[in-house]
Write an enzyme that holds these catalytic residues in place. Structure first.
Site, PDB file in Angstrom:
ATOM      1  CG  ASP A  88      21.140  34.142  12.876  1.00 47.99           C
ATOM      2  OD1 ASP A  88      22.332  34.454  12.666  1.00 47.99           O
ATOM      3  OD2 ASP A  88      20.670  33.974  14.023  1.00 47.99           O
ATOM      4  CG  HIS A 144      23.970  42.806  11.810  1.00 45.64           C
ATOM      5  ND1 HIS A 144      24.571  43.280  12.964  1.00 45.64           N
ATOM      6  CD2 HIS A 144      22.709  42.430  12.183  1.00 45.64           C
ATOM      7  CE1 HIS A 144      23.720  43.186  13.980  1.00 45.64           C
ATOM      8  NE2 HIS A 144      22.585  42.665  13.530  1.00 45.64           N
ATOM      9  CB  SER A 247      11.766  38.303   4.050  1.00 47.77           C
ATOM     10  OG  SER A 247      11.520  38.543   2.681  1.00 47.77           O
TER      11      SER A 247
END
Length: 282
Positions: A88, A144, A247
């Site tokens: 995200d 992911h 980050s």
């Protein structure tokens, strides 16, 4: 350059991040709850998506920050040819790697070799594609896999811990190749793929699913780990790693294997599992 970004040139980056880490792992009830409630309120965190929606249930701020999502909160793009957005956040930049150079912002860039800490490892990406995804404090902080891959090598590259916010990205030359980072090299059915976990100011930890905590300890020289023959295979959309605070993750692809999704532009919001690119090679 903002005054805050200018100040960060002089700040003791690792010391501040180490102090922030101590706060993040504190289980003192009033302290961890104050931190959690402040972030939820200030950044508008949507806890309805979390596996644990009760902000008081987390034992520490770090447990809240690296929270899991409830099942079904994110799904992988159904096109089997789609490489996936790994996290995200927002697209910082994406596009072609121009003779080994990666665009950062406002005419600034850095080389793939500097980012990866290895000239030979960068060569397969010289004319490839890249995508830089910025995770803000409100986002889900697990990263992911864009595509199924077998882990070949990791490299912990030492560096500073500048902020990776918009002003710093526009102002600090070669920012992502300056900051402390963990480079993860995967072998896939289309060739090599690199996923780079870039640290930032007050980001004092990177963990992977295959070996746990990688950063800290902070490195003073490049630390290589050879994973060939260890059988670390991660499927498309599987969890790969996590940050302890907001980050950036950068994905590098070789040329001729996929075309980036044309809807992806700088500052576009993205969600884990949506289409990053479409395979063009067999």
């Amino acid at each position: 350059m903002s005054p805050m970004t200018a100040l960060t040139w002089a700040l003791p980056h690792r010391l501040l991040s180490s102090l922030a880490r101590r706060l993040a792992y504190s289980r003192t009830p009033w302290l961890k709850q104050r931190l959690i409630d402040t972030v939820v309120r200030r950044f508008g965190v949507d806890l309805s998506e979390a596996a644990e929606p009760d902000p008081a249930a987390y034992l520490s701020f770090n447990a809240f920050f690296t929270r899991a999502l409830r099942p079904g909160a994110r799904t992988a793009d159904p096109d089997p040819r789609a490489l996936l957005i790994p996290a995200d956040g927002h697209i910082s930049q994406c596009g072609a790697i121009d003779d080994g150079r990666i665009f950062q912002a406002k005419g600034r860039g850095f080389t793939a070799a500097a980012l990866l800490g290895d000239d030979a490892a960068a060569e397969p990406f010289r004319h490839g594609r890249f995508a830089t995804v910025y995770l803000s404090p409100r986002d889900y902080h697990r990263v992911h896999m864009p595509w199924t891959g077998t882990l070949r090598e990791t490299m912990h590259v030492p560096g500073r811990l500048f902020s990776v916010g918009t002003d710093a990205v526009a102002s600090v030359p070669g920012l992502f190749a300056r900051n402390e980072r963990l480079v993860c090299h995967f072998d896939t059915d289309f060739g090599p793929m690199a996923c780079v976990m870039v640290g930032a100011l007050l980001v004092s930890g990177v963990e992977t699913v295959w070996s746990g905590v990688e950063i800290p300890r902070y490195a003073d020289a490049i630390v290589r780990k050879d994973w060939r023959g260890k059988g670390v295979v991660l499927e498309r959309f599987a969890e790969m790693a996590r940050f302890n605070y907001g980050s950036t993750v950068i994905v590098l692809l070789p040329p001729g294997v996929a075309e980036l999704d044309p809807t992806l532009t700088a500052e576009a919001p993205v969600r884990l599992g949506q289409k990053l690119a479409t395979r063009t090679s067999a």
